[in-house]
Enzyme design. Structure first.
Site, mmCIF file in Angstrom:
data_model
loop_
_atom_site.group_PDB
_atom_site.id
_atom_site.type_symbol
_atom_site.label_atom_id
_atom_site.label_comp_id
_atom_site.label_asym_id
_atom_site.label_seq_id
_atom_site.Cartn_x
_atom_site.Cartn_y
_atom_site.Cartn_z
ATOM 1 N N ARG A 147 -22.325 -9.168 0.352
ATOM 2 C CA ARG A 147 -21.934 -10.573 0.307
ATOM 3 C C ARG A 147 -23.019 -11.479 0.852
ATOM 4 O O ARG A 147 -23.139 -12.629 0.473
ATOM 5 C CB ARG A 147 -20.719 -10.790 1.211
ATOM 6 C CG ARG A 147 -19.449 -10.367 0.595
ATOM 7 C CD ARG A 147 -18.331 -10.563 1.610
ATOM 8 N NE ARG A 147 -17.205 -9.754 1.214
ATOM 9 C CZ ARG A 147 -16.346 -10.113 0.257
ATOM 10 N NH1 ARG A 147 -16.468 -11.259 -0.363
ATOM 11 N NH2 ARG A 147 -15.349 -9.315 -0.075
ATOM 12 N N LYS A 158 -14.058 7.139 2.602
ATOM 13 C CA LYS A 158 -12.763 7.127 3.251
ATOM 14 C C LYS A 158 -12.678 5.915 4.189
ATOM 15 O O LYS A 158 -13.723 5.425 4.576
ATOM 16 C CB LYS A 158 -12.525 8.428 4.031
ATOM 17 C CG LYS A 158 -13.679 8.815 4.932
ATOM 18 C CD LYS A 158 -13.494 8.805 6.424
ATOM 19 C CE LYS A 158 -12.715 7.817 7.133
ATOM 20 N NZ LYS A 158 -13.489 7.100 8.172
ATOM 21 N N HIS A 194 -17.423 12.861 4.976
ATOM 22 C CA HIS A 194 -18.746 13.435 5.264
ATOM 23 C C HIS A 194 -18.671 14.595 6.262
ATOM 24 O O HIS A 194 -19.617 15.343 6.404
ATOM 25 C CB HIS A 194 -19.737 12.363 5.727
ATOM 26 C CG HIS A 194 -19.521 11.864 7.120
ATOM 27 N ND1 HIS A 194 -18.512 11.006 7.459
ATOM 28 C CD2 HIS A 194 -20.181 12.120 8.277
ATOM 29 C CE1 HIS A 194 -18.564 10.757 8.754
ATOM 30 N NE2 HIS A 194 -19.570 11.412 9.281
ATOM 31 N N GLU A 223 -16.301 10.285 20.969
ATOM 32 C CA GLU A 223 -17.474 9.478 20.617
ATOM 33 C C GLU A 223 -17.789 8.526 21.767
ATOM 34 O O GLU A 223 -16.877 7.986 22.395
ATOM 35 C CB GLU A 223 -17.181 8.628 19.385
ATOM 36 C CG GLU A 223 -16.868 9.415 18.147
ATOM 37 C CD GLU A 223 -16.776 8.497 16.934
ATOM 38 O OE1 GLU A 223 -17.710 8.445 16.140
ATOM 39 O OE2 GLU A 223 -15.751 7.806 16.808
ATOM 40 N N HIS A 280 -11.017 13.085 8.726
ATOM 41 C CA HIS A 280 -11.881 14.120 9.307
ATOM 42 C C HIS A 280 -11.101 15.243 10.000
ATOM 43 O O HIS A 280 -11.338 16.422 9.753
ATOM 44 C CB HIS A 280 -12.843 13.504 10.334
ATOM 45 C CG HIS A 280 -13.671 12.374 9.779
ATOM 46 N ND1 HIS A 280 -14.145 12.372 8.502
ATOM 47 C CD2 HIS A 280 -14.104 11.218 10.338
ATOM 48 C CE1 HIS A 280 -14.843 11.264 8.289
ATOM 49 N NE2 HIS A 280 -14.825 10.546 9.386
HETATM 50 C C1 BG6 Z 1 -16.541 7.624 10.253
HETATM 51 C C2 BG6 Z 1 -15.570 6.824 11.066
HETATM 52 O O1 BG6 Z 1 -15.928 8.122 9.096
HETATM 53 O O2 BG6 Z 1 -17.022 8.717 11.036
HETATM 54 C C3 BG6 Z 1 -16.237 6.330 12.327
HETATM 55 O O3 BG6 Z 1 -15.145 5.724 10.280
HETATM 56 C C4 BG6 Z 1 -16.856 7.467 13.104
HETATM 57 O O4 BG6 Z 1 -15.300 5.632 13.134
HETATM 58 C C5 BG6 Z 1 -17.734 8.319 12.193
HETATM 59 O O5 BG6 Z 1 -17.621 6.944 14.158
HETATM 60 C C6 BG6 Z 1 -18.199 9.566 12.899
HETATM 61 O O6 BG6 Z 1 -19.106 10.245 12.086
HETATM 62 P P1 BG6 Z 1 -20.371 10.972 12.714
HETATM 63 O O7 BG6 Z 1 -20.975 11.717 11.596
HETATM 64 O O8 BG6 Z 1 -21.261 9.882 13.234
HETATM 65 O O9 BG6 Z 1 -19.856 11.849 13.802
#
Ligand code: BG6
Length: 485
Positions: A42, A141, A171, A209, A233
């Site tokens: 955007r 997602k 992922h 995290e 996840h």
């Molecule tokens: C994402 C979430 O899919 O995965 C995030 O939306 C999260 O909130 C992230 O921080 C974590 O992925 P990774 O690979 O950085 O551990």
């Protein structure tokens, strides 16, 4: 043949943190020959502004080409995803960049769930049948915001490009240690034979995290940890652990087995779920604000940034075995762990117990043991480690038994691995669906999340801590505690 990678949401957090670094790695490996990259967002940005924004998280390794050469290859187009006219001008831009019009287009929908539908509908109205046939869509997602919207979106995608051209991304399925779960289970008789309630007392899947909401307040405040992380996840990891053996290591049998495991999940009860939101605190020595004071977050927000829960998989294999799931932002450390805890030995030569069960036992009335729980632990991040914990005697004169740990550090042996999103792009370009979620998996995951009829009380926890105390109580009720690496 020329290929086009089209990124919707090209200035968003996901693109900056994950997509450009992954595309850069593909470029550095010379995998993007004949590939045009067009990012759409955007924001109206001058060329240099876009390059500095897109390049922030690209970290070339020694001997890799400079990021600048890659960034020059990325074109930027500013547009409003809600305006169909903007899709026509986007099409015009594509024709300018790739005049042959025989190219395969890989569209990456890196937009929040509420924007997925408008993007798909507008793109659908702009392209004719043969143009659609050359389109593959990568969908980030969460797919939808609930079960109903996920179904609607999936049907729309099916009508637009067909299931075979849709790549639903989680992922985590491209993380090396997660992929290894299947190999560990099914390439080693040692584990497959003990993979059930007979030997396993509890399964824990926890991803902490340190990062907070970053620049994603708009998305996150409407989503929360349950929909952002657990629904995708954590359930993907759970299904790999809980599923029955597939008939072979092929895509459909594996996805069928995962879907069956998801179907067998016990409904969520409010008393089995702990939710929390971070308050101010210190993470890694730095002061950080409370979630409610993060830019873009509603100060009265009740959105959860932490979830811990207990569930069960209602199959004969897992009857009575609790599965504990946990994820949270702004915790004291960043760590992803799967811990499989084994039951005490059948023959009580050494009285089982240890600290986990709250007491230490005596042996022959003379000696106290700290018998540990035997465990298999898969550390997914930051390092990938496969860890086996077991009890052994020590060399002292009197019999003394202690828990030991045997660690295999996978990431020490494989220092340079492809990034998860690098694999995601490569697979979609090659037309390989293995690492993507199927429609039914996504919908089943939403269905299960919606079995929680009422959100539980929201606890506040200090940033930098290990989350609300209620999350520890959830486990201690069953005689367990959260496992560490
Ligand atoms: C994402 C979430 O899919 O995965 C995030 O939306 C999260 O909130 C992230 O921080 C974590 O992925 P990774 O690979 O950085 O551990």
């Amino acid at each position: 043949m020329t290929r086009v990678i089209l990124i919707f949401g090209g200035t968003g957090d996901l693109s900056r943190r994950k997509l450009y670094p992954a595309l850069y790695q593909l470029h550095a490996r010379d995998k993007l020959k004949d590939t045009v990259i067009l990012a759409c967002g955007r924001r109206k940005l001058a060329r240099e502004e876009f390059e500095s924004l897109a390049g922030e998280f690209i970290k070339p390794r020694a001997n890799q080409p400079p990021a600048a050469a890659f960034l020059k290859r990325v074109h930027y187009h500013s547009m409003d995803f809600n305006h169909q006219d903007d899709f026509r001008s986007l099409y015009g831009r594509l024709v300018e960049l790739v005049p042959s019009q025989r190219e395969m287009v890989l569209g990456y929908l890196a937009v929040p769930p509420a924007e997925l539908e408008p993007v798909v509908r507008n793109a659908m109205r702009t392209l004719n049948r043969s143009q659609r046939a050359r389109l593959r869509l990568l969908v980030e997602k969460p797919i939808g915001t609930d079960y109903a919207s996920a179904r609607r979106l999936n049907s729309l995608l099916d009508r637009f490009v067909g299931e075979h051209n849709v790549y639903r991304i989680d992922h985590f399925l491209a993380k090396e240690a997660v992929e290894n779960l299947l190999v560990l289970r099914f390439a080693n008789r040692l584990f497959e034979r003990i993979w059930s309630r007979e030997s396993i007392s509890c399964v824990q899947i926890s991803f902490s995290e340190q990062i907070g909401v970053e620049n994603r307040a708009g998305f996150y405040d409407r989503t929360g940890a349950l929909a952002d992380f657990v629904q995708s996840h954590l359930l993907q990891v759970l299904s790999l652990i809980a599923m029955e053996p597939p008939s072979c290591m092929e895509e459909d049998p594996i996805k069928n087995a995962k879907a069956r495991a998801l179907k067998r999940l016990a409904p969520l009860r409010a008393q089995d779920v702990v939710m929390g939101q971070y308050g101010m605190g210190k993470v890694d020595g730095k002061d950080v604000p409370a979630y409610a004071h993060e830019p873009g977050v509603n100060p009265a927000s009740r959105t959860e940034t932490f979830v811990a829960l207990r569930t069960h998989v209602r199959t004969p294999r897992w009857k009575g075995v609790p599965f504990f799931l946990m994820t949270g932002k702004r915790l004291g450390k960043s760590e992803g762990l799967v811990t499989i805890s084994f039951r005490p030995p059948i023959a009580c030569l050494f009285t089982p117990g240890g600290k986990e069960h709250g007491h230490t036992h005596k042996y022959s009335g003379r000696k106290a043991f700290d018998l540990g729980t035997s465990q298999l632990q898969i550390q997914v991040q930051p390092e990938e480690v496969f860890r086996l914990r077991f009890n052994l005697k020590t060399p002292e004169e009197a019999l003394s038994v202690k828990p030991f740990s045997m660690d295999y550090c996978y990431s020490c042996d494989y220092l340079y691995q492809r990034l998860p999103y690098e694999k995601v792009f490569e697979d979609a370009l090659a037309g390989d669906h293995t690492r993507f979620s199927r429609r039914d998996e996504v919908e089943l995951a939403w269905k299960w999340v919606e079995t929680l009829k009422q959100k539980p009380q929201l606890h506040h926890y200090m940033a930098g801590s290990s989350g609300p105390a209620a999350a520890d109580e959830l486990l201690s009720k069953d005689g367990f505690c959260w496992q560490k690496a």
